[in-house]
Enzyme design. Structure first.
Site, mmCIF file in Angstrom:
data_model
loop_
_atom_site.group_PDB
_atom_site.id
_atom_site.type_symbol
_atom_site.label_atom_id
_atom_site.label_comp_id
_atom_site.label_asym_id
_atom_site.label_seq_id
_atom_site.Cartn_x
_atom_site.Cartn_y
_atom_site.Cartn_z
ATOM 1 C CE LYS A 168 0.645 1.984 3.333
ATOM 2 N NZ LYS A 168 1.934 2.573 3.902
ATOM 3 C CE1 TYR A 204 -1.353 0.202 7.648
ATOM 4 C CE2 TYR A 204 -0.201 2.247 7.173
ATOM 5 C CZ TYR A 204 -0.218 0.862 7.231
ATOM 6 O OH TYR A 204 0.893 0.161 6.858
HETATM 7 P P1 NAD Z 1 12.411 2.005 1.889
HETATM 8 O O1 NAD Z 1 12.763 3.341 1.376
HETATM 9 O O2 NAD Z 1 13.010 1.558 3.174
HETATM 10 O O3 NAD Z 1 12.745 0.895 0.794
HETATM 11 C C1 NAD Z 1 12.514 1.119 -0.587
HETATM 12 C C2 NAD Z 1 13.452 0.233 -1.388
HETATM 13 O O4 NAD Z 1 13.293 0.583 -2.758
HETATM 14 C C3 NAD Z 1 14.936 0.449 -1.034
HETATM 15 O O5 NAD Z 1 15.568 -0.798 -0.969
HETATM 16 C C4 NAD Z 1 15.468 1.245 -2.210
HETATM 17 O O6 NAD Z 1 16.834 0.967 -2.487
HETATM 18 C C5 NAD Z 1 14.585 0.754 -3.357
HETATM 19 N N1 NAD Z 1 14.508 1.692 -4.459
HETATM 20 C C6 NAD Z 1 14.592 1.349 -5.760
HETATM 21 N N2 NAD Z 1 14.517 2.436 -6.535
HETATM 22 C C7 NAD Z 1 14.412 3.500 -5.713
HETATM 23 C C8 NAD Z 1 14.314 4.897 -5.949
HETATM 24 N N3 NAD Z 1 14.279 5.406 -7.182
HETATM 25 N N4 NAD Z 1 14.222 5.691 -4.870
HETATM 26 C C9 NAD Z 1 14.204 5.200 -3.610
HETATM 27 N N5 NAD Z 1 14.295 3.869 -3.352
HETATM 28 C C10 NAD Z 1 14.399 3.035 -4.398
HETATM 29 O O7 NAD Z 1 10.817 1.951 1.981
HETATM 30 P P2 NAD Z 1 9.937 0.929 2.803
HETATM 31 O O8 NAD Z 1 9.617 1.509 4.125
HETATM 32 O O9 NAD Z 1 10.496 -0.424 2.750
HETATM 33 O O10 NAD Z 1 8.572 1.010 1.954
HETATM 34 C C11 NAD Z 1 8.420 0.328 0.732
HETATM 35 C C12 NAD Z 1 6.929 0.171 0.404
HETATM 36 O O11 NAD Z 1 6.308 -0.547 1.457
HETATM 37 C C13 NAD Z 1 6.152 1.477 0.294
HETATM 38 O O12 NAD Z 1 5.177 1.355 -0.705
HETATM 39 C C14 NAD Z 1 5.477 1.635 1.641
HETATM 40 O O13 NAD Z 1 4.278 2.367 1.594
HETATM 41 C C15 NAD Z 1 5.220 0.201 1.995
HETATM 42 N N6 NAD Z 1 5.204 -0.011 3.457
HETATM 43 C C16 NAD Z 1 4.176 -0.718 3.985
HETATM 44 C C17 NAD Z 1 4.152 -0.973 5.343
HETATM 45 C C18 NAD Z 1 3.052 -1.833 5.910
HETATM 46 O O14 NAD Z 1 2.930 -1.887 7.128
HETATM 47 N N7 NAD Z 1 2.286 -2.514 5.098
HETATM 48 C C19 NAD Z 1 5.138 -0.485 6.167
HETATM 49 C C20 NAD Z 1 6.193 0.213 5.606
HETATM 50 C C21 NAD Z 1 6.210 0.434 4.234
#
Ligand code: NAD
Length: 402
Positions: free
Chosen positions: A144, A232
């Protein structure tokens, strides 16, 4: 068709019949849970997941969650950082040929170890990587918010239909014991008619954290705190009330001199009006102290979920019900439960409780919130006729409070 009907009964009826059966279950009694805890499947029967994007969520929750899943397992990694991917592959016992980059991603089409692709990238990348996975013949579980635009959500749904593959949005609260308990109590009508739902979902943000930097960028996140945390509350007000809002009004308060809020709104407060007469007040922010809490005010009682949507440690207080003011919520790995659900969807054993259409509905509502903000709080109609296909309260089995 009886009003009280368990998920197992529905599945025994066959999924096509289940949809029809659900039409009259808005006030169903809670299903007779818990169901027996089932042992893990043999490795050869587990559904293989490729995890795309190895950021905080993948490393902290999803990869550990796959270890504890009953019928799902990690099969491949997709990353732009070869060192990180090699390290995680070694830790997880994955062979070198199970690592893909964003450039050779489409080769997953020829990898029979992968049945599901889990998209865990910044929001603006969800649509492209979902559609490429579907074209490669894989099922997709997408984080999401589903995407950053309504058009992208629609394209993702169309791509799943064209490929005849499943597309599920990772709404983990649909598979989490506290939220399912709240839904079941609402469906039972024990507290009387719902009158007001209040959701407050936000936190402080930090521009120096790369994981927040993209969330504070409108193009990459599609809406700052609203797209990350407020979603949420949008989703919860809908699954708590089991109906869809017909109108929204919203206001934002954003300090443009704060470097965090150059392109996104900060505090947003909104009101949804529901056909039953219930109202939902929601707020989100990337500059207030962290909260994932909600309250439901009914004719004869009140439920407070605080926290209500954490990864663990969620707490429910019920005022007005006999005997169980603070039901003890079972701690489960909600990520494992969600991925096991997706695995059962792929096996044809479970319905899509959180399909692409659910993600699209939230995207449309968030756009309506932002439209109202842009119009200074004007009322925006949202009665476009969406109906959820399956009620998680009826379908999803998790242990109930003791
Ligand atoms: P994050 O920034 O920690 O991780 C993103 C990943 O994407 C990194 O490994 C990064 O290297 C990669 N990436 C590839 N291309 C990129 C670019 N152009 N710019 C930035 N990063 C790039 O993010 P996250 O917290 O892991 O979130 C990822 C997804 O998960 C999002 O859609 C977020 O909304 C979702 N999320 C959901 C929950 C949940 O509880 N369901 C919790 C956190 C995050």
């Amino acid at each position: 068709m009886p009003n009280s009907i368990s998920r197992r009964t529905l599945i025994e009826l066959g999924l096509a019949g289940a949809s029809a059966a659900l039409a009259g279950t808005a006030l169903a009694e809670p299903a007779p849970f818990p169901e027996p805890q089932l042992p893990p499947l043999p490795d050869s029967e587990k559904i293989g997941f490729a995890v795309v994007g190895l950021g905080k969520l993948s490393q902290g929750q999803i990869i550990p969650g796959l270890k504890g899943a009953r019928g799902a397992k990690l099969a491949a990694l997709v990353s732009g950082h070869p060192d990180k991917a090699r390290r995680i592959a070694a830790e997880q016992g994955l062979p070198a040929d199970a690592i893909y980059t964003y450039d050779d991603y489409d080769r997953i089409a020829h990898d029979p170890r992968i049945q599901v692709v889990y998209i865990v990238l910044p929001n603006s990348m969800h649509a492209e990587y979902t559609i490429r996975a579907l074209k490669a013949g894989k099922h997709v579980l997408c984080e999401k918010p589903m995407a950053t635009s309504i058009a992208d959500c629609e394209a993702m749904i169309a791509a799943a239909k064209a490929a005849d593959r499943k597309l599920m949005i990772a709404y983990r609260c649909h598979y989490e014991p506290l939220n399912l308990e709240v839904m079941r109590r609402m469906r039972s009508g024990a507290l009387g008619k719902p009158r007001l739902v209040v959701t407050n979902m936000g936190r402080q943000s930090d521009l120096s954290d790369p994981s927040d930097a993209w969330r504070l960028d409108q193009k990459m996140s599609g809406g700052g705190a609203l797209a990350d945390m407020g979603i949420y509350g949008v989703n919860a007000s809908r699954y708590i009330l089991a109906e869809e809002p017909v109108e929204v009004r919203a206001w934002a308060q954003t300090d443009r001199s704060d470097p965090r809020f150059r392109t996104t709104e900060d505090v947003i407060a909104w009101q949804f009006r529901f056909p039953s007469g219930a109202i939902a007040n929601g707020s989100t922010s990337f500059s207030y102290q962290g909260t994932m809490a909600y309250q439901v005010f009914c004719e004869h009682g009140k439920m407070t979920a605080e926290p209500g949507a954490f990864y663990g440690g969620n707490h429910l207080t019920i005022d007005g019900a006999k005997g169980d003011r603070e039901p003890k919520i079972h701690e489960i790995d909600q990520f494992a439960r969600e991925m096991d659900w997706m695995a059962d969807v792929v096996r044809g054993k479970a319905p899509l409780v959180s399909p692409g259409e659910e993600g699209l509905q939230d995207m449309r509502l968030m756009h309506a919130i932002l439209e109202s903000v842009a119009k200074g709080g004007a009322t925006v109609r949202t009665d476009w006729g969406y109906r959820r296909a399956y009620d998680p309260a009826v379908m999803v089995d998790v242990p109930r409070p003791v």
